[in-house]
Scaffold this active site. Structure first.
Site, mmCIF file in Angstrom:
data_model
loop_
_atom_site.group_PDB
_atom_site.id
_atom_site.type_symbol
_atom_site.label_atom_id
_atom_site.label_comp_id
_atom_site.label_asym_id
_atom_site.label_seq_id
_atom_site.Cartn_x
_atom_site.Cartn_y
_atom_site.Cartn_z
ATOM 1 C CD GLU A 1 48.109 -20.134 38.873
ATOM 2 O OE1 GLU A 1 48.845 -20.034 39.877
ATOM 3 O OE2 GLU A 1 48.433 -19.732 37.746
ATOM 4 C CE LYS B 1 53.774 -15.485 17.866
ATOM 5 N NZ LYS B 1 52.928 -16.102 16.817
ATOM 6 C CG ASP C 1 50.272 -14.896 19.208
ATOM 7 O OD1 ASP C 1 50.125 -15.941 19.859
ATOM 8 O OD2 ASP C 1 50.868 -14.849 18.121
ATOM 9 C CG HIS D 1 48.251 -21.855 45.759
ATOM 10 N ND1 HIS D 1 47.880 -21.932 44.437
ATOM 11 C CD2 HIS D 1 49.110 -20.812 45.842
ATOM 12 C CE1 HIS D 1 48.502 -20.994 43.748
ATOM 13 N NE2 HIS D 1 49.262 -20.295 44.578
#
Length: 582
Positions: A261, A393, A469, A567
């Site tokens: 990104e 998670k 993770d 951006h």
């Protein structure tokens, strides 16, 4: 001669010719058919006679000899002559029968099959823009692919030149046919890189698509065997940027961030600059405890409550701790919390795990305790080692309230001059935006632990760079960002509270070369032998400090109206992709 072998892949010029619209005349189509016939070798080319004439001869021989032998054996039966007594003519007839049978078995109908293949090849050349076929060489399966998948076929849609050597060709075919399981290659060959090459080529043949562009070489596949990734065919490249220096608790850190990104690293870097210019940030570790919550069931709710009272009794905690801690020299049970739903009991164990993230460690300790409990609770039915009361998670209020992993709070005071000159906004504007966006807006949305601008951005980038993770970004990104004007309204106090940062510096992906290098950059590589757990705790504080920098910069960009402009500048490519594609 291998009559099943198909012709080699067309060259670039031949393929470009193939892509031309089928608007040519019938004579051109016939010339194309002749070109196909010239390129494709026929099995009948090796025969002295045309294939149909050869088939007729062997047909006649087969039935004539069969009739002769049957007639002779009938006569022997009538005259009581043993069948195994044969004359020279009968012996020659038997040999001729066997020879003609072998020929017909191997070559019967081949001319018909070749004619079908030739017609399909001509049809493909004329109608390739409308529909294409992927041909599986080993299974002879033809799968139609809708034209919507790809408006025009490209060379990269076809399998590339096999990556494997000729010696491995048979093994590739065995994997394609299913005779050798793909997951068995590493143990069969003893060479992880060779196994990845063979698997990659087999995948290309099975799906009829190329993996060109996915790197294969330059990676240590032995390092992931049995712990990081199964059945690899390559690796994905993610660029790593550096934000900083981040001045945190009097020390400077260069923070690695793996992301695709645009603006993310630049924005976090600007926040680090503002924090550094204001004297740095302070971070405090509130708690360090990984959790696992099994679910057990009894015949009645009354019996389930008996175990609940037993588990939460302080007099029993020491005994349970001894049983739990046997699983590891680093695991130390800290607390047990139970929740009951009817006759089902959920037991949430919390323990320290040293410098490891600790999921496996706490699971082993939980299993020890469950085995111990069944000595006194014979009617306890263990439904699962994890009952989602952990909770791993998944967004869950229990992690937001109780914490999981490392619970951290980080703060900084940003001076008015820095807010004005570096962040290009004002203190009142930031305070108002934070209240309406991060607090009120998140409440209106019914957010669970998401009272922030983009904490997940920074957490994910650091997690990927340091071998954590990535799925645990869900609960690790629980964060509430607070902003308040201090010192008579001149300066800005900003803080982030993150109750469940789940990180480790040993185990999992942390031992891979690239991720290990990023951990080494932060000074937290491996386990701390002098003070077990301090490396993973330091990494958690760096994550929180980086989130603080990211929150400060993004909120300033929104308050100053610079979000879209930045951006457009950093997250857009100026290259003409149409020219690159052509």
């Amino acid at each position: 001669m291998d009559i099943r072998r198909r012709p080699p892949l067309p060259s670039q010029s031949q393929y470009n010719q193939k892509l031309k619209p089928a608007t040519s005349s019938p004579s051109a189509a016939s010339s194309d058919q002749e070109a196909v016939d010239q390129r494709s070798p026929k099995a009948s080319d090796a025969l002295p006679l045309p294939l149909y004439l050869t088939n007729c001869i062997f047909f006649t021989l087969f039935f004539s000899v069969a009739y002769f032998l049957l007639h002779r054996w009938r006569e022997k039966i009538r005259t009581s002559i043993p069948l195994h007594v044969v004359t020279l003519s009968e012996l020659a007839a038997i040999v001729t029968l066997i020879a003609s049978f072998i020929y017909l078995l191997g070559f019967f109908g081949i001319d018909f099959v070749q004619s079908i293949i030739s017609r399909n090849s001509a049809w493909d050349l004329e109608n390739d823009d409308e529909q294409r076929f992927i041909v599986n060489e080993d299974r002879n399966i033809r799968c139609p692919v809708p034209s919507s998948v790809s408006a025009k076929p490209r060379l990269m849609d076809l399998p590339t030149t096999p990556l494997v050597s000729q010696d491995d060709e048979e093994l590739v075919k065995s994997v394609v046919s299913g005779k050798v399981p793909s997951y068995y290659l590493e143990s069969k060959l003893g060479d992880c890189f060779r196994a990845a090459k063979i698997r990659r080529d087999a995948v290309q043949r099975l799906v009829g698509r190329s993996l060109e562009g996915l790197p294969l070489e330059g990676f240590d596949y032995d390092s992931i065997l049995g712990q990081c990734c199964e059945m690899p065919v390559g690796y994905v490249q993610i660029p790593v940027g550096i934000a900083g220096p981040l001045l945190l608790n009097g020390c400077e850190y260069s923070v690695p961030m793996a992301t695709t990104e645009g603006c993310l690293v630049a924005s976090t870097n600007r926040g680090c600059k503002a924090i550094y210019a204001s004297g740095g940030a302070t971070c405090v570790l509130l708690r360090d405890a990984m959790t696992r919550a099994p679910v057990v069931r009894f015949a009645s709710a009354k019996r389930a409550t008996e175990l609940k009272f037993f588990m939460e009794d302080p007099l029993n905690f020491d005994t349970l701790s001894v049983v739990f801690n046997k699983s590891s020299r680093f695991a130390r049970l800290q607390a047990i919390k139970c929740a009951i739903a009817g006759k089902n009991l959920y037991i949430r164990f919390s323990c320290s795990t040293g410098d490891a993230m600790g999921m496996n460690m706490v699971s082993k300790g939980v299993q020890n305790v469950l085995d111990f409990l069944q000595n006194d609770f014979h009617d306890m039915d263990i439904i699962g080692i994890s009952g989602n009361f952990c909770s791993d998670k998944k967004p869950a209020a229990v992690n937001w309230i109780e914490g999981r992993g490392k619970s951290v709070v980080c703060e900084a005071i940003i001076s008015r001059d820095v807010v004005t000159n570096v962040l290009k906004t004002t203190v009142p504007a930031l305070v108002e935006l934070n209240m309406l966006k991060n607090l009120t807006g998140s409440a209106v949305a019914g957010a669970l632990g998401g009272f922030n601008a983009h904490a997940a951005n920074i957490v994910s980038a650091i997690y990927i760079a340091t071998g954590q993770d990535p799925a645990q970004n869900i609960e690790s990104s629980h964060c509430i960002t607070m902003m308040e004007a201090v010192n008579n309204g001149d300066d800005l106090h900003i803080s982030v509270t993150m109750p469940s940062i789940e990180v480790g510096t040993v185990g999992g992906g942390t031992q891979l070369a690239s991720q290990s290098a990023c951990l080494n950059l932060l000074g937290v590589k491996g386990a701390n032998k002098e003070s077990p757990g301090s490396n993973s705790q330091l990494l958690a504080t760096v994550v929180a400090g980086s989130v603080l920098a990211g929150e400060l910069s993004l909120m300033s960009a929104i308050a100053a109206g610079q979000l879209v402009k930045s951006h457009m500048q950093y997250n857009r490519s100026s290259r003409d992709m149409t020219k690159i594609g052509s």
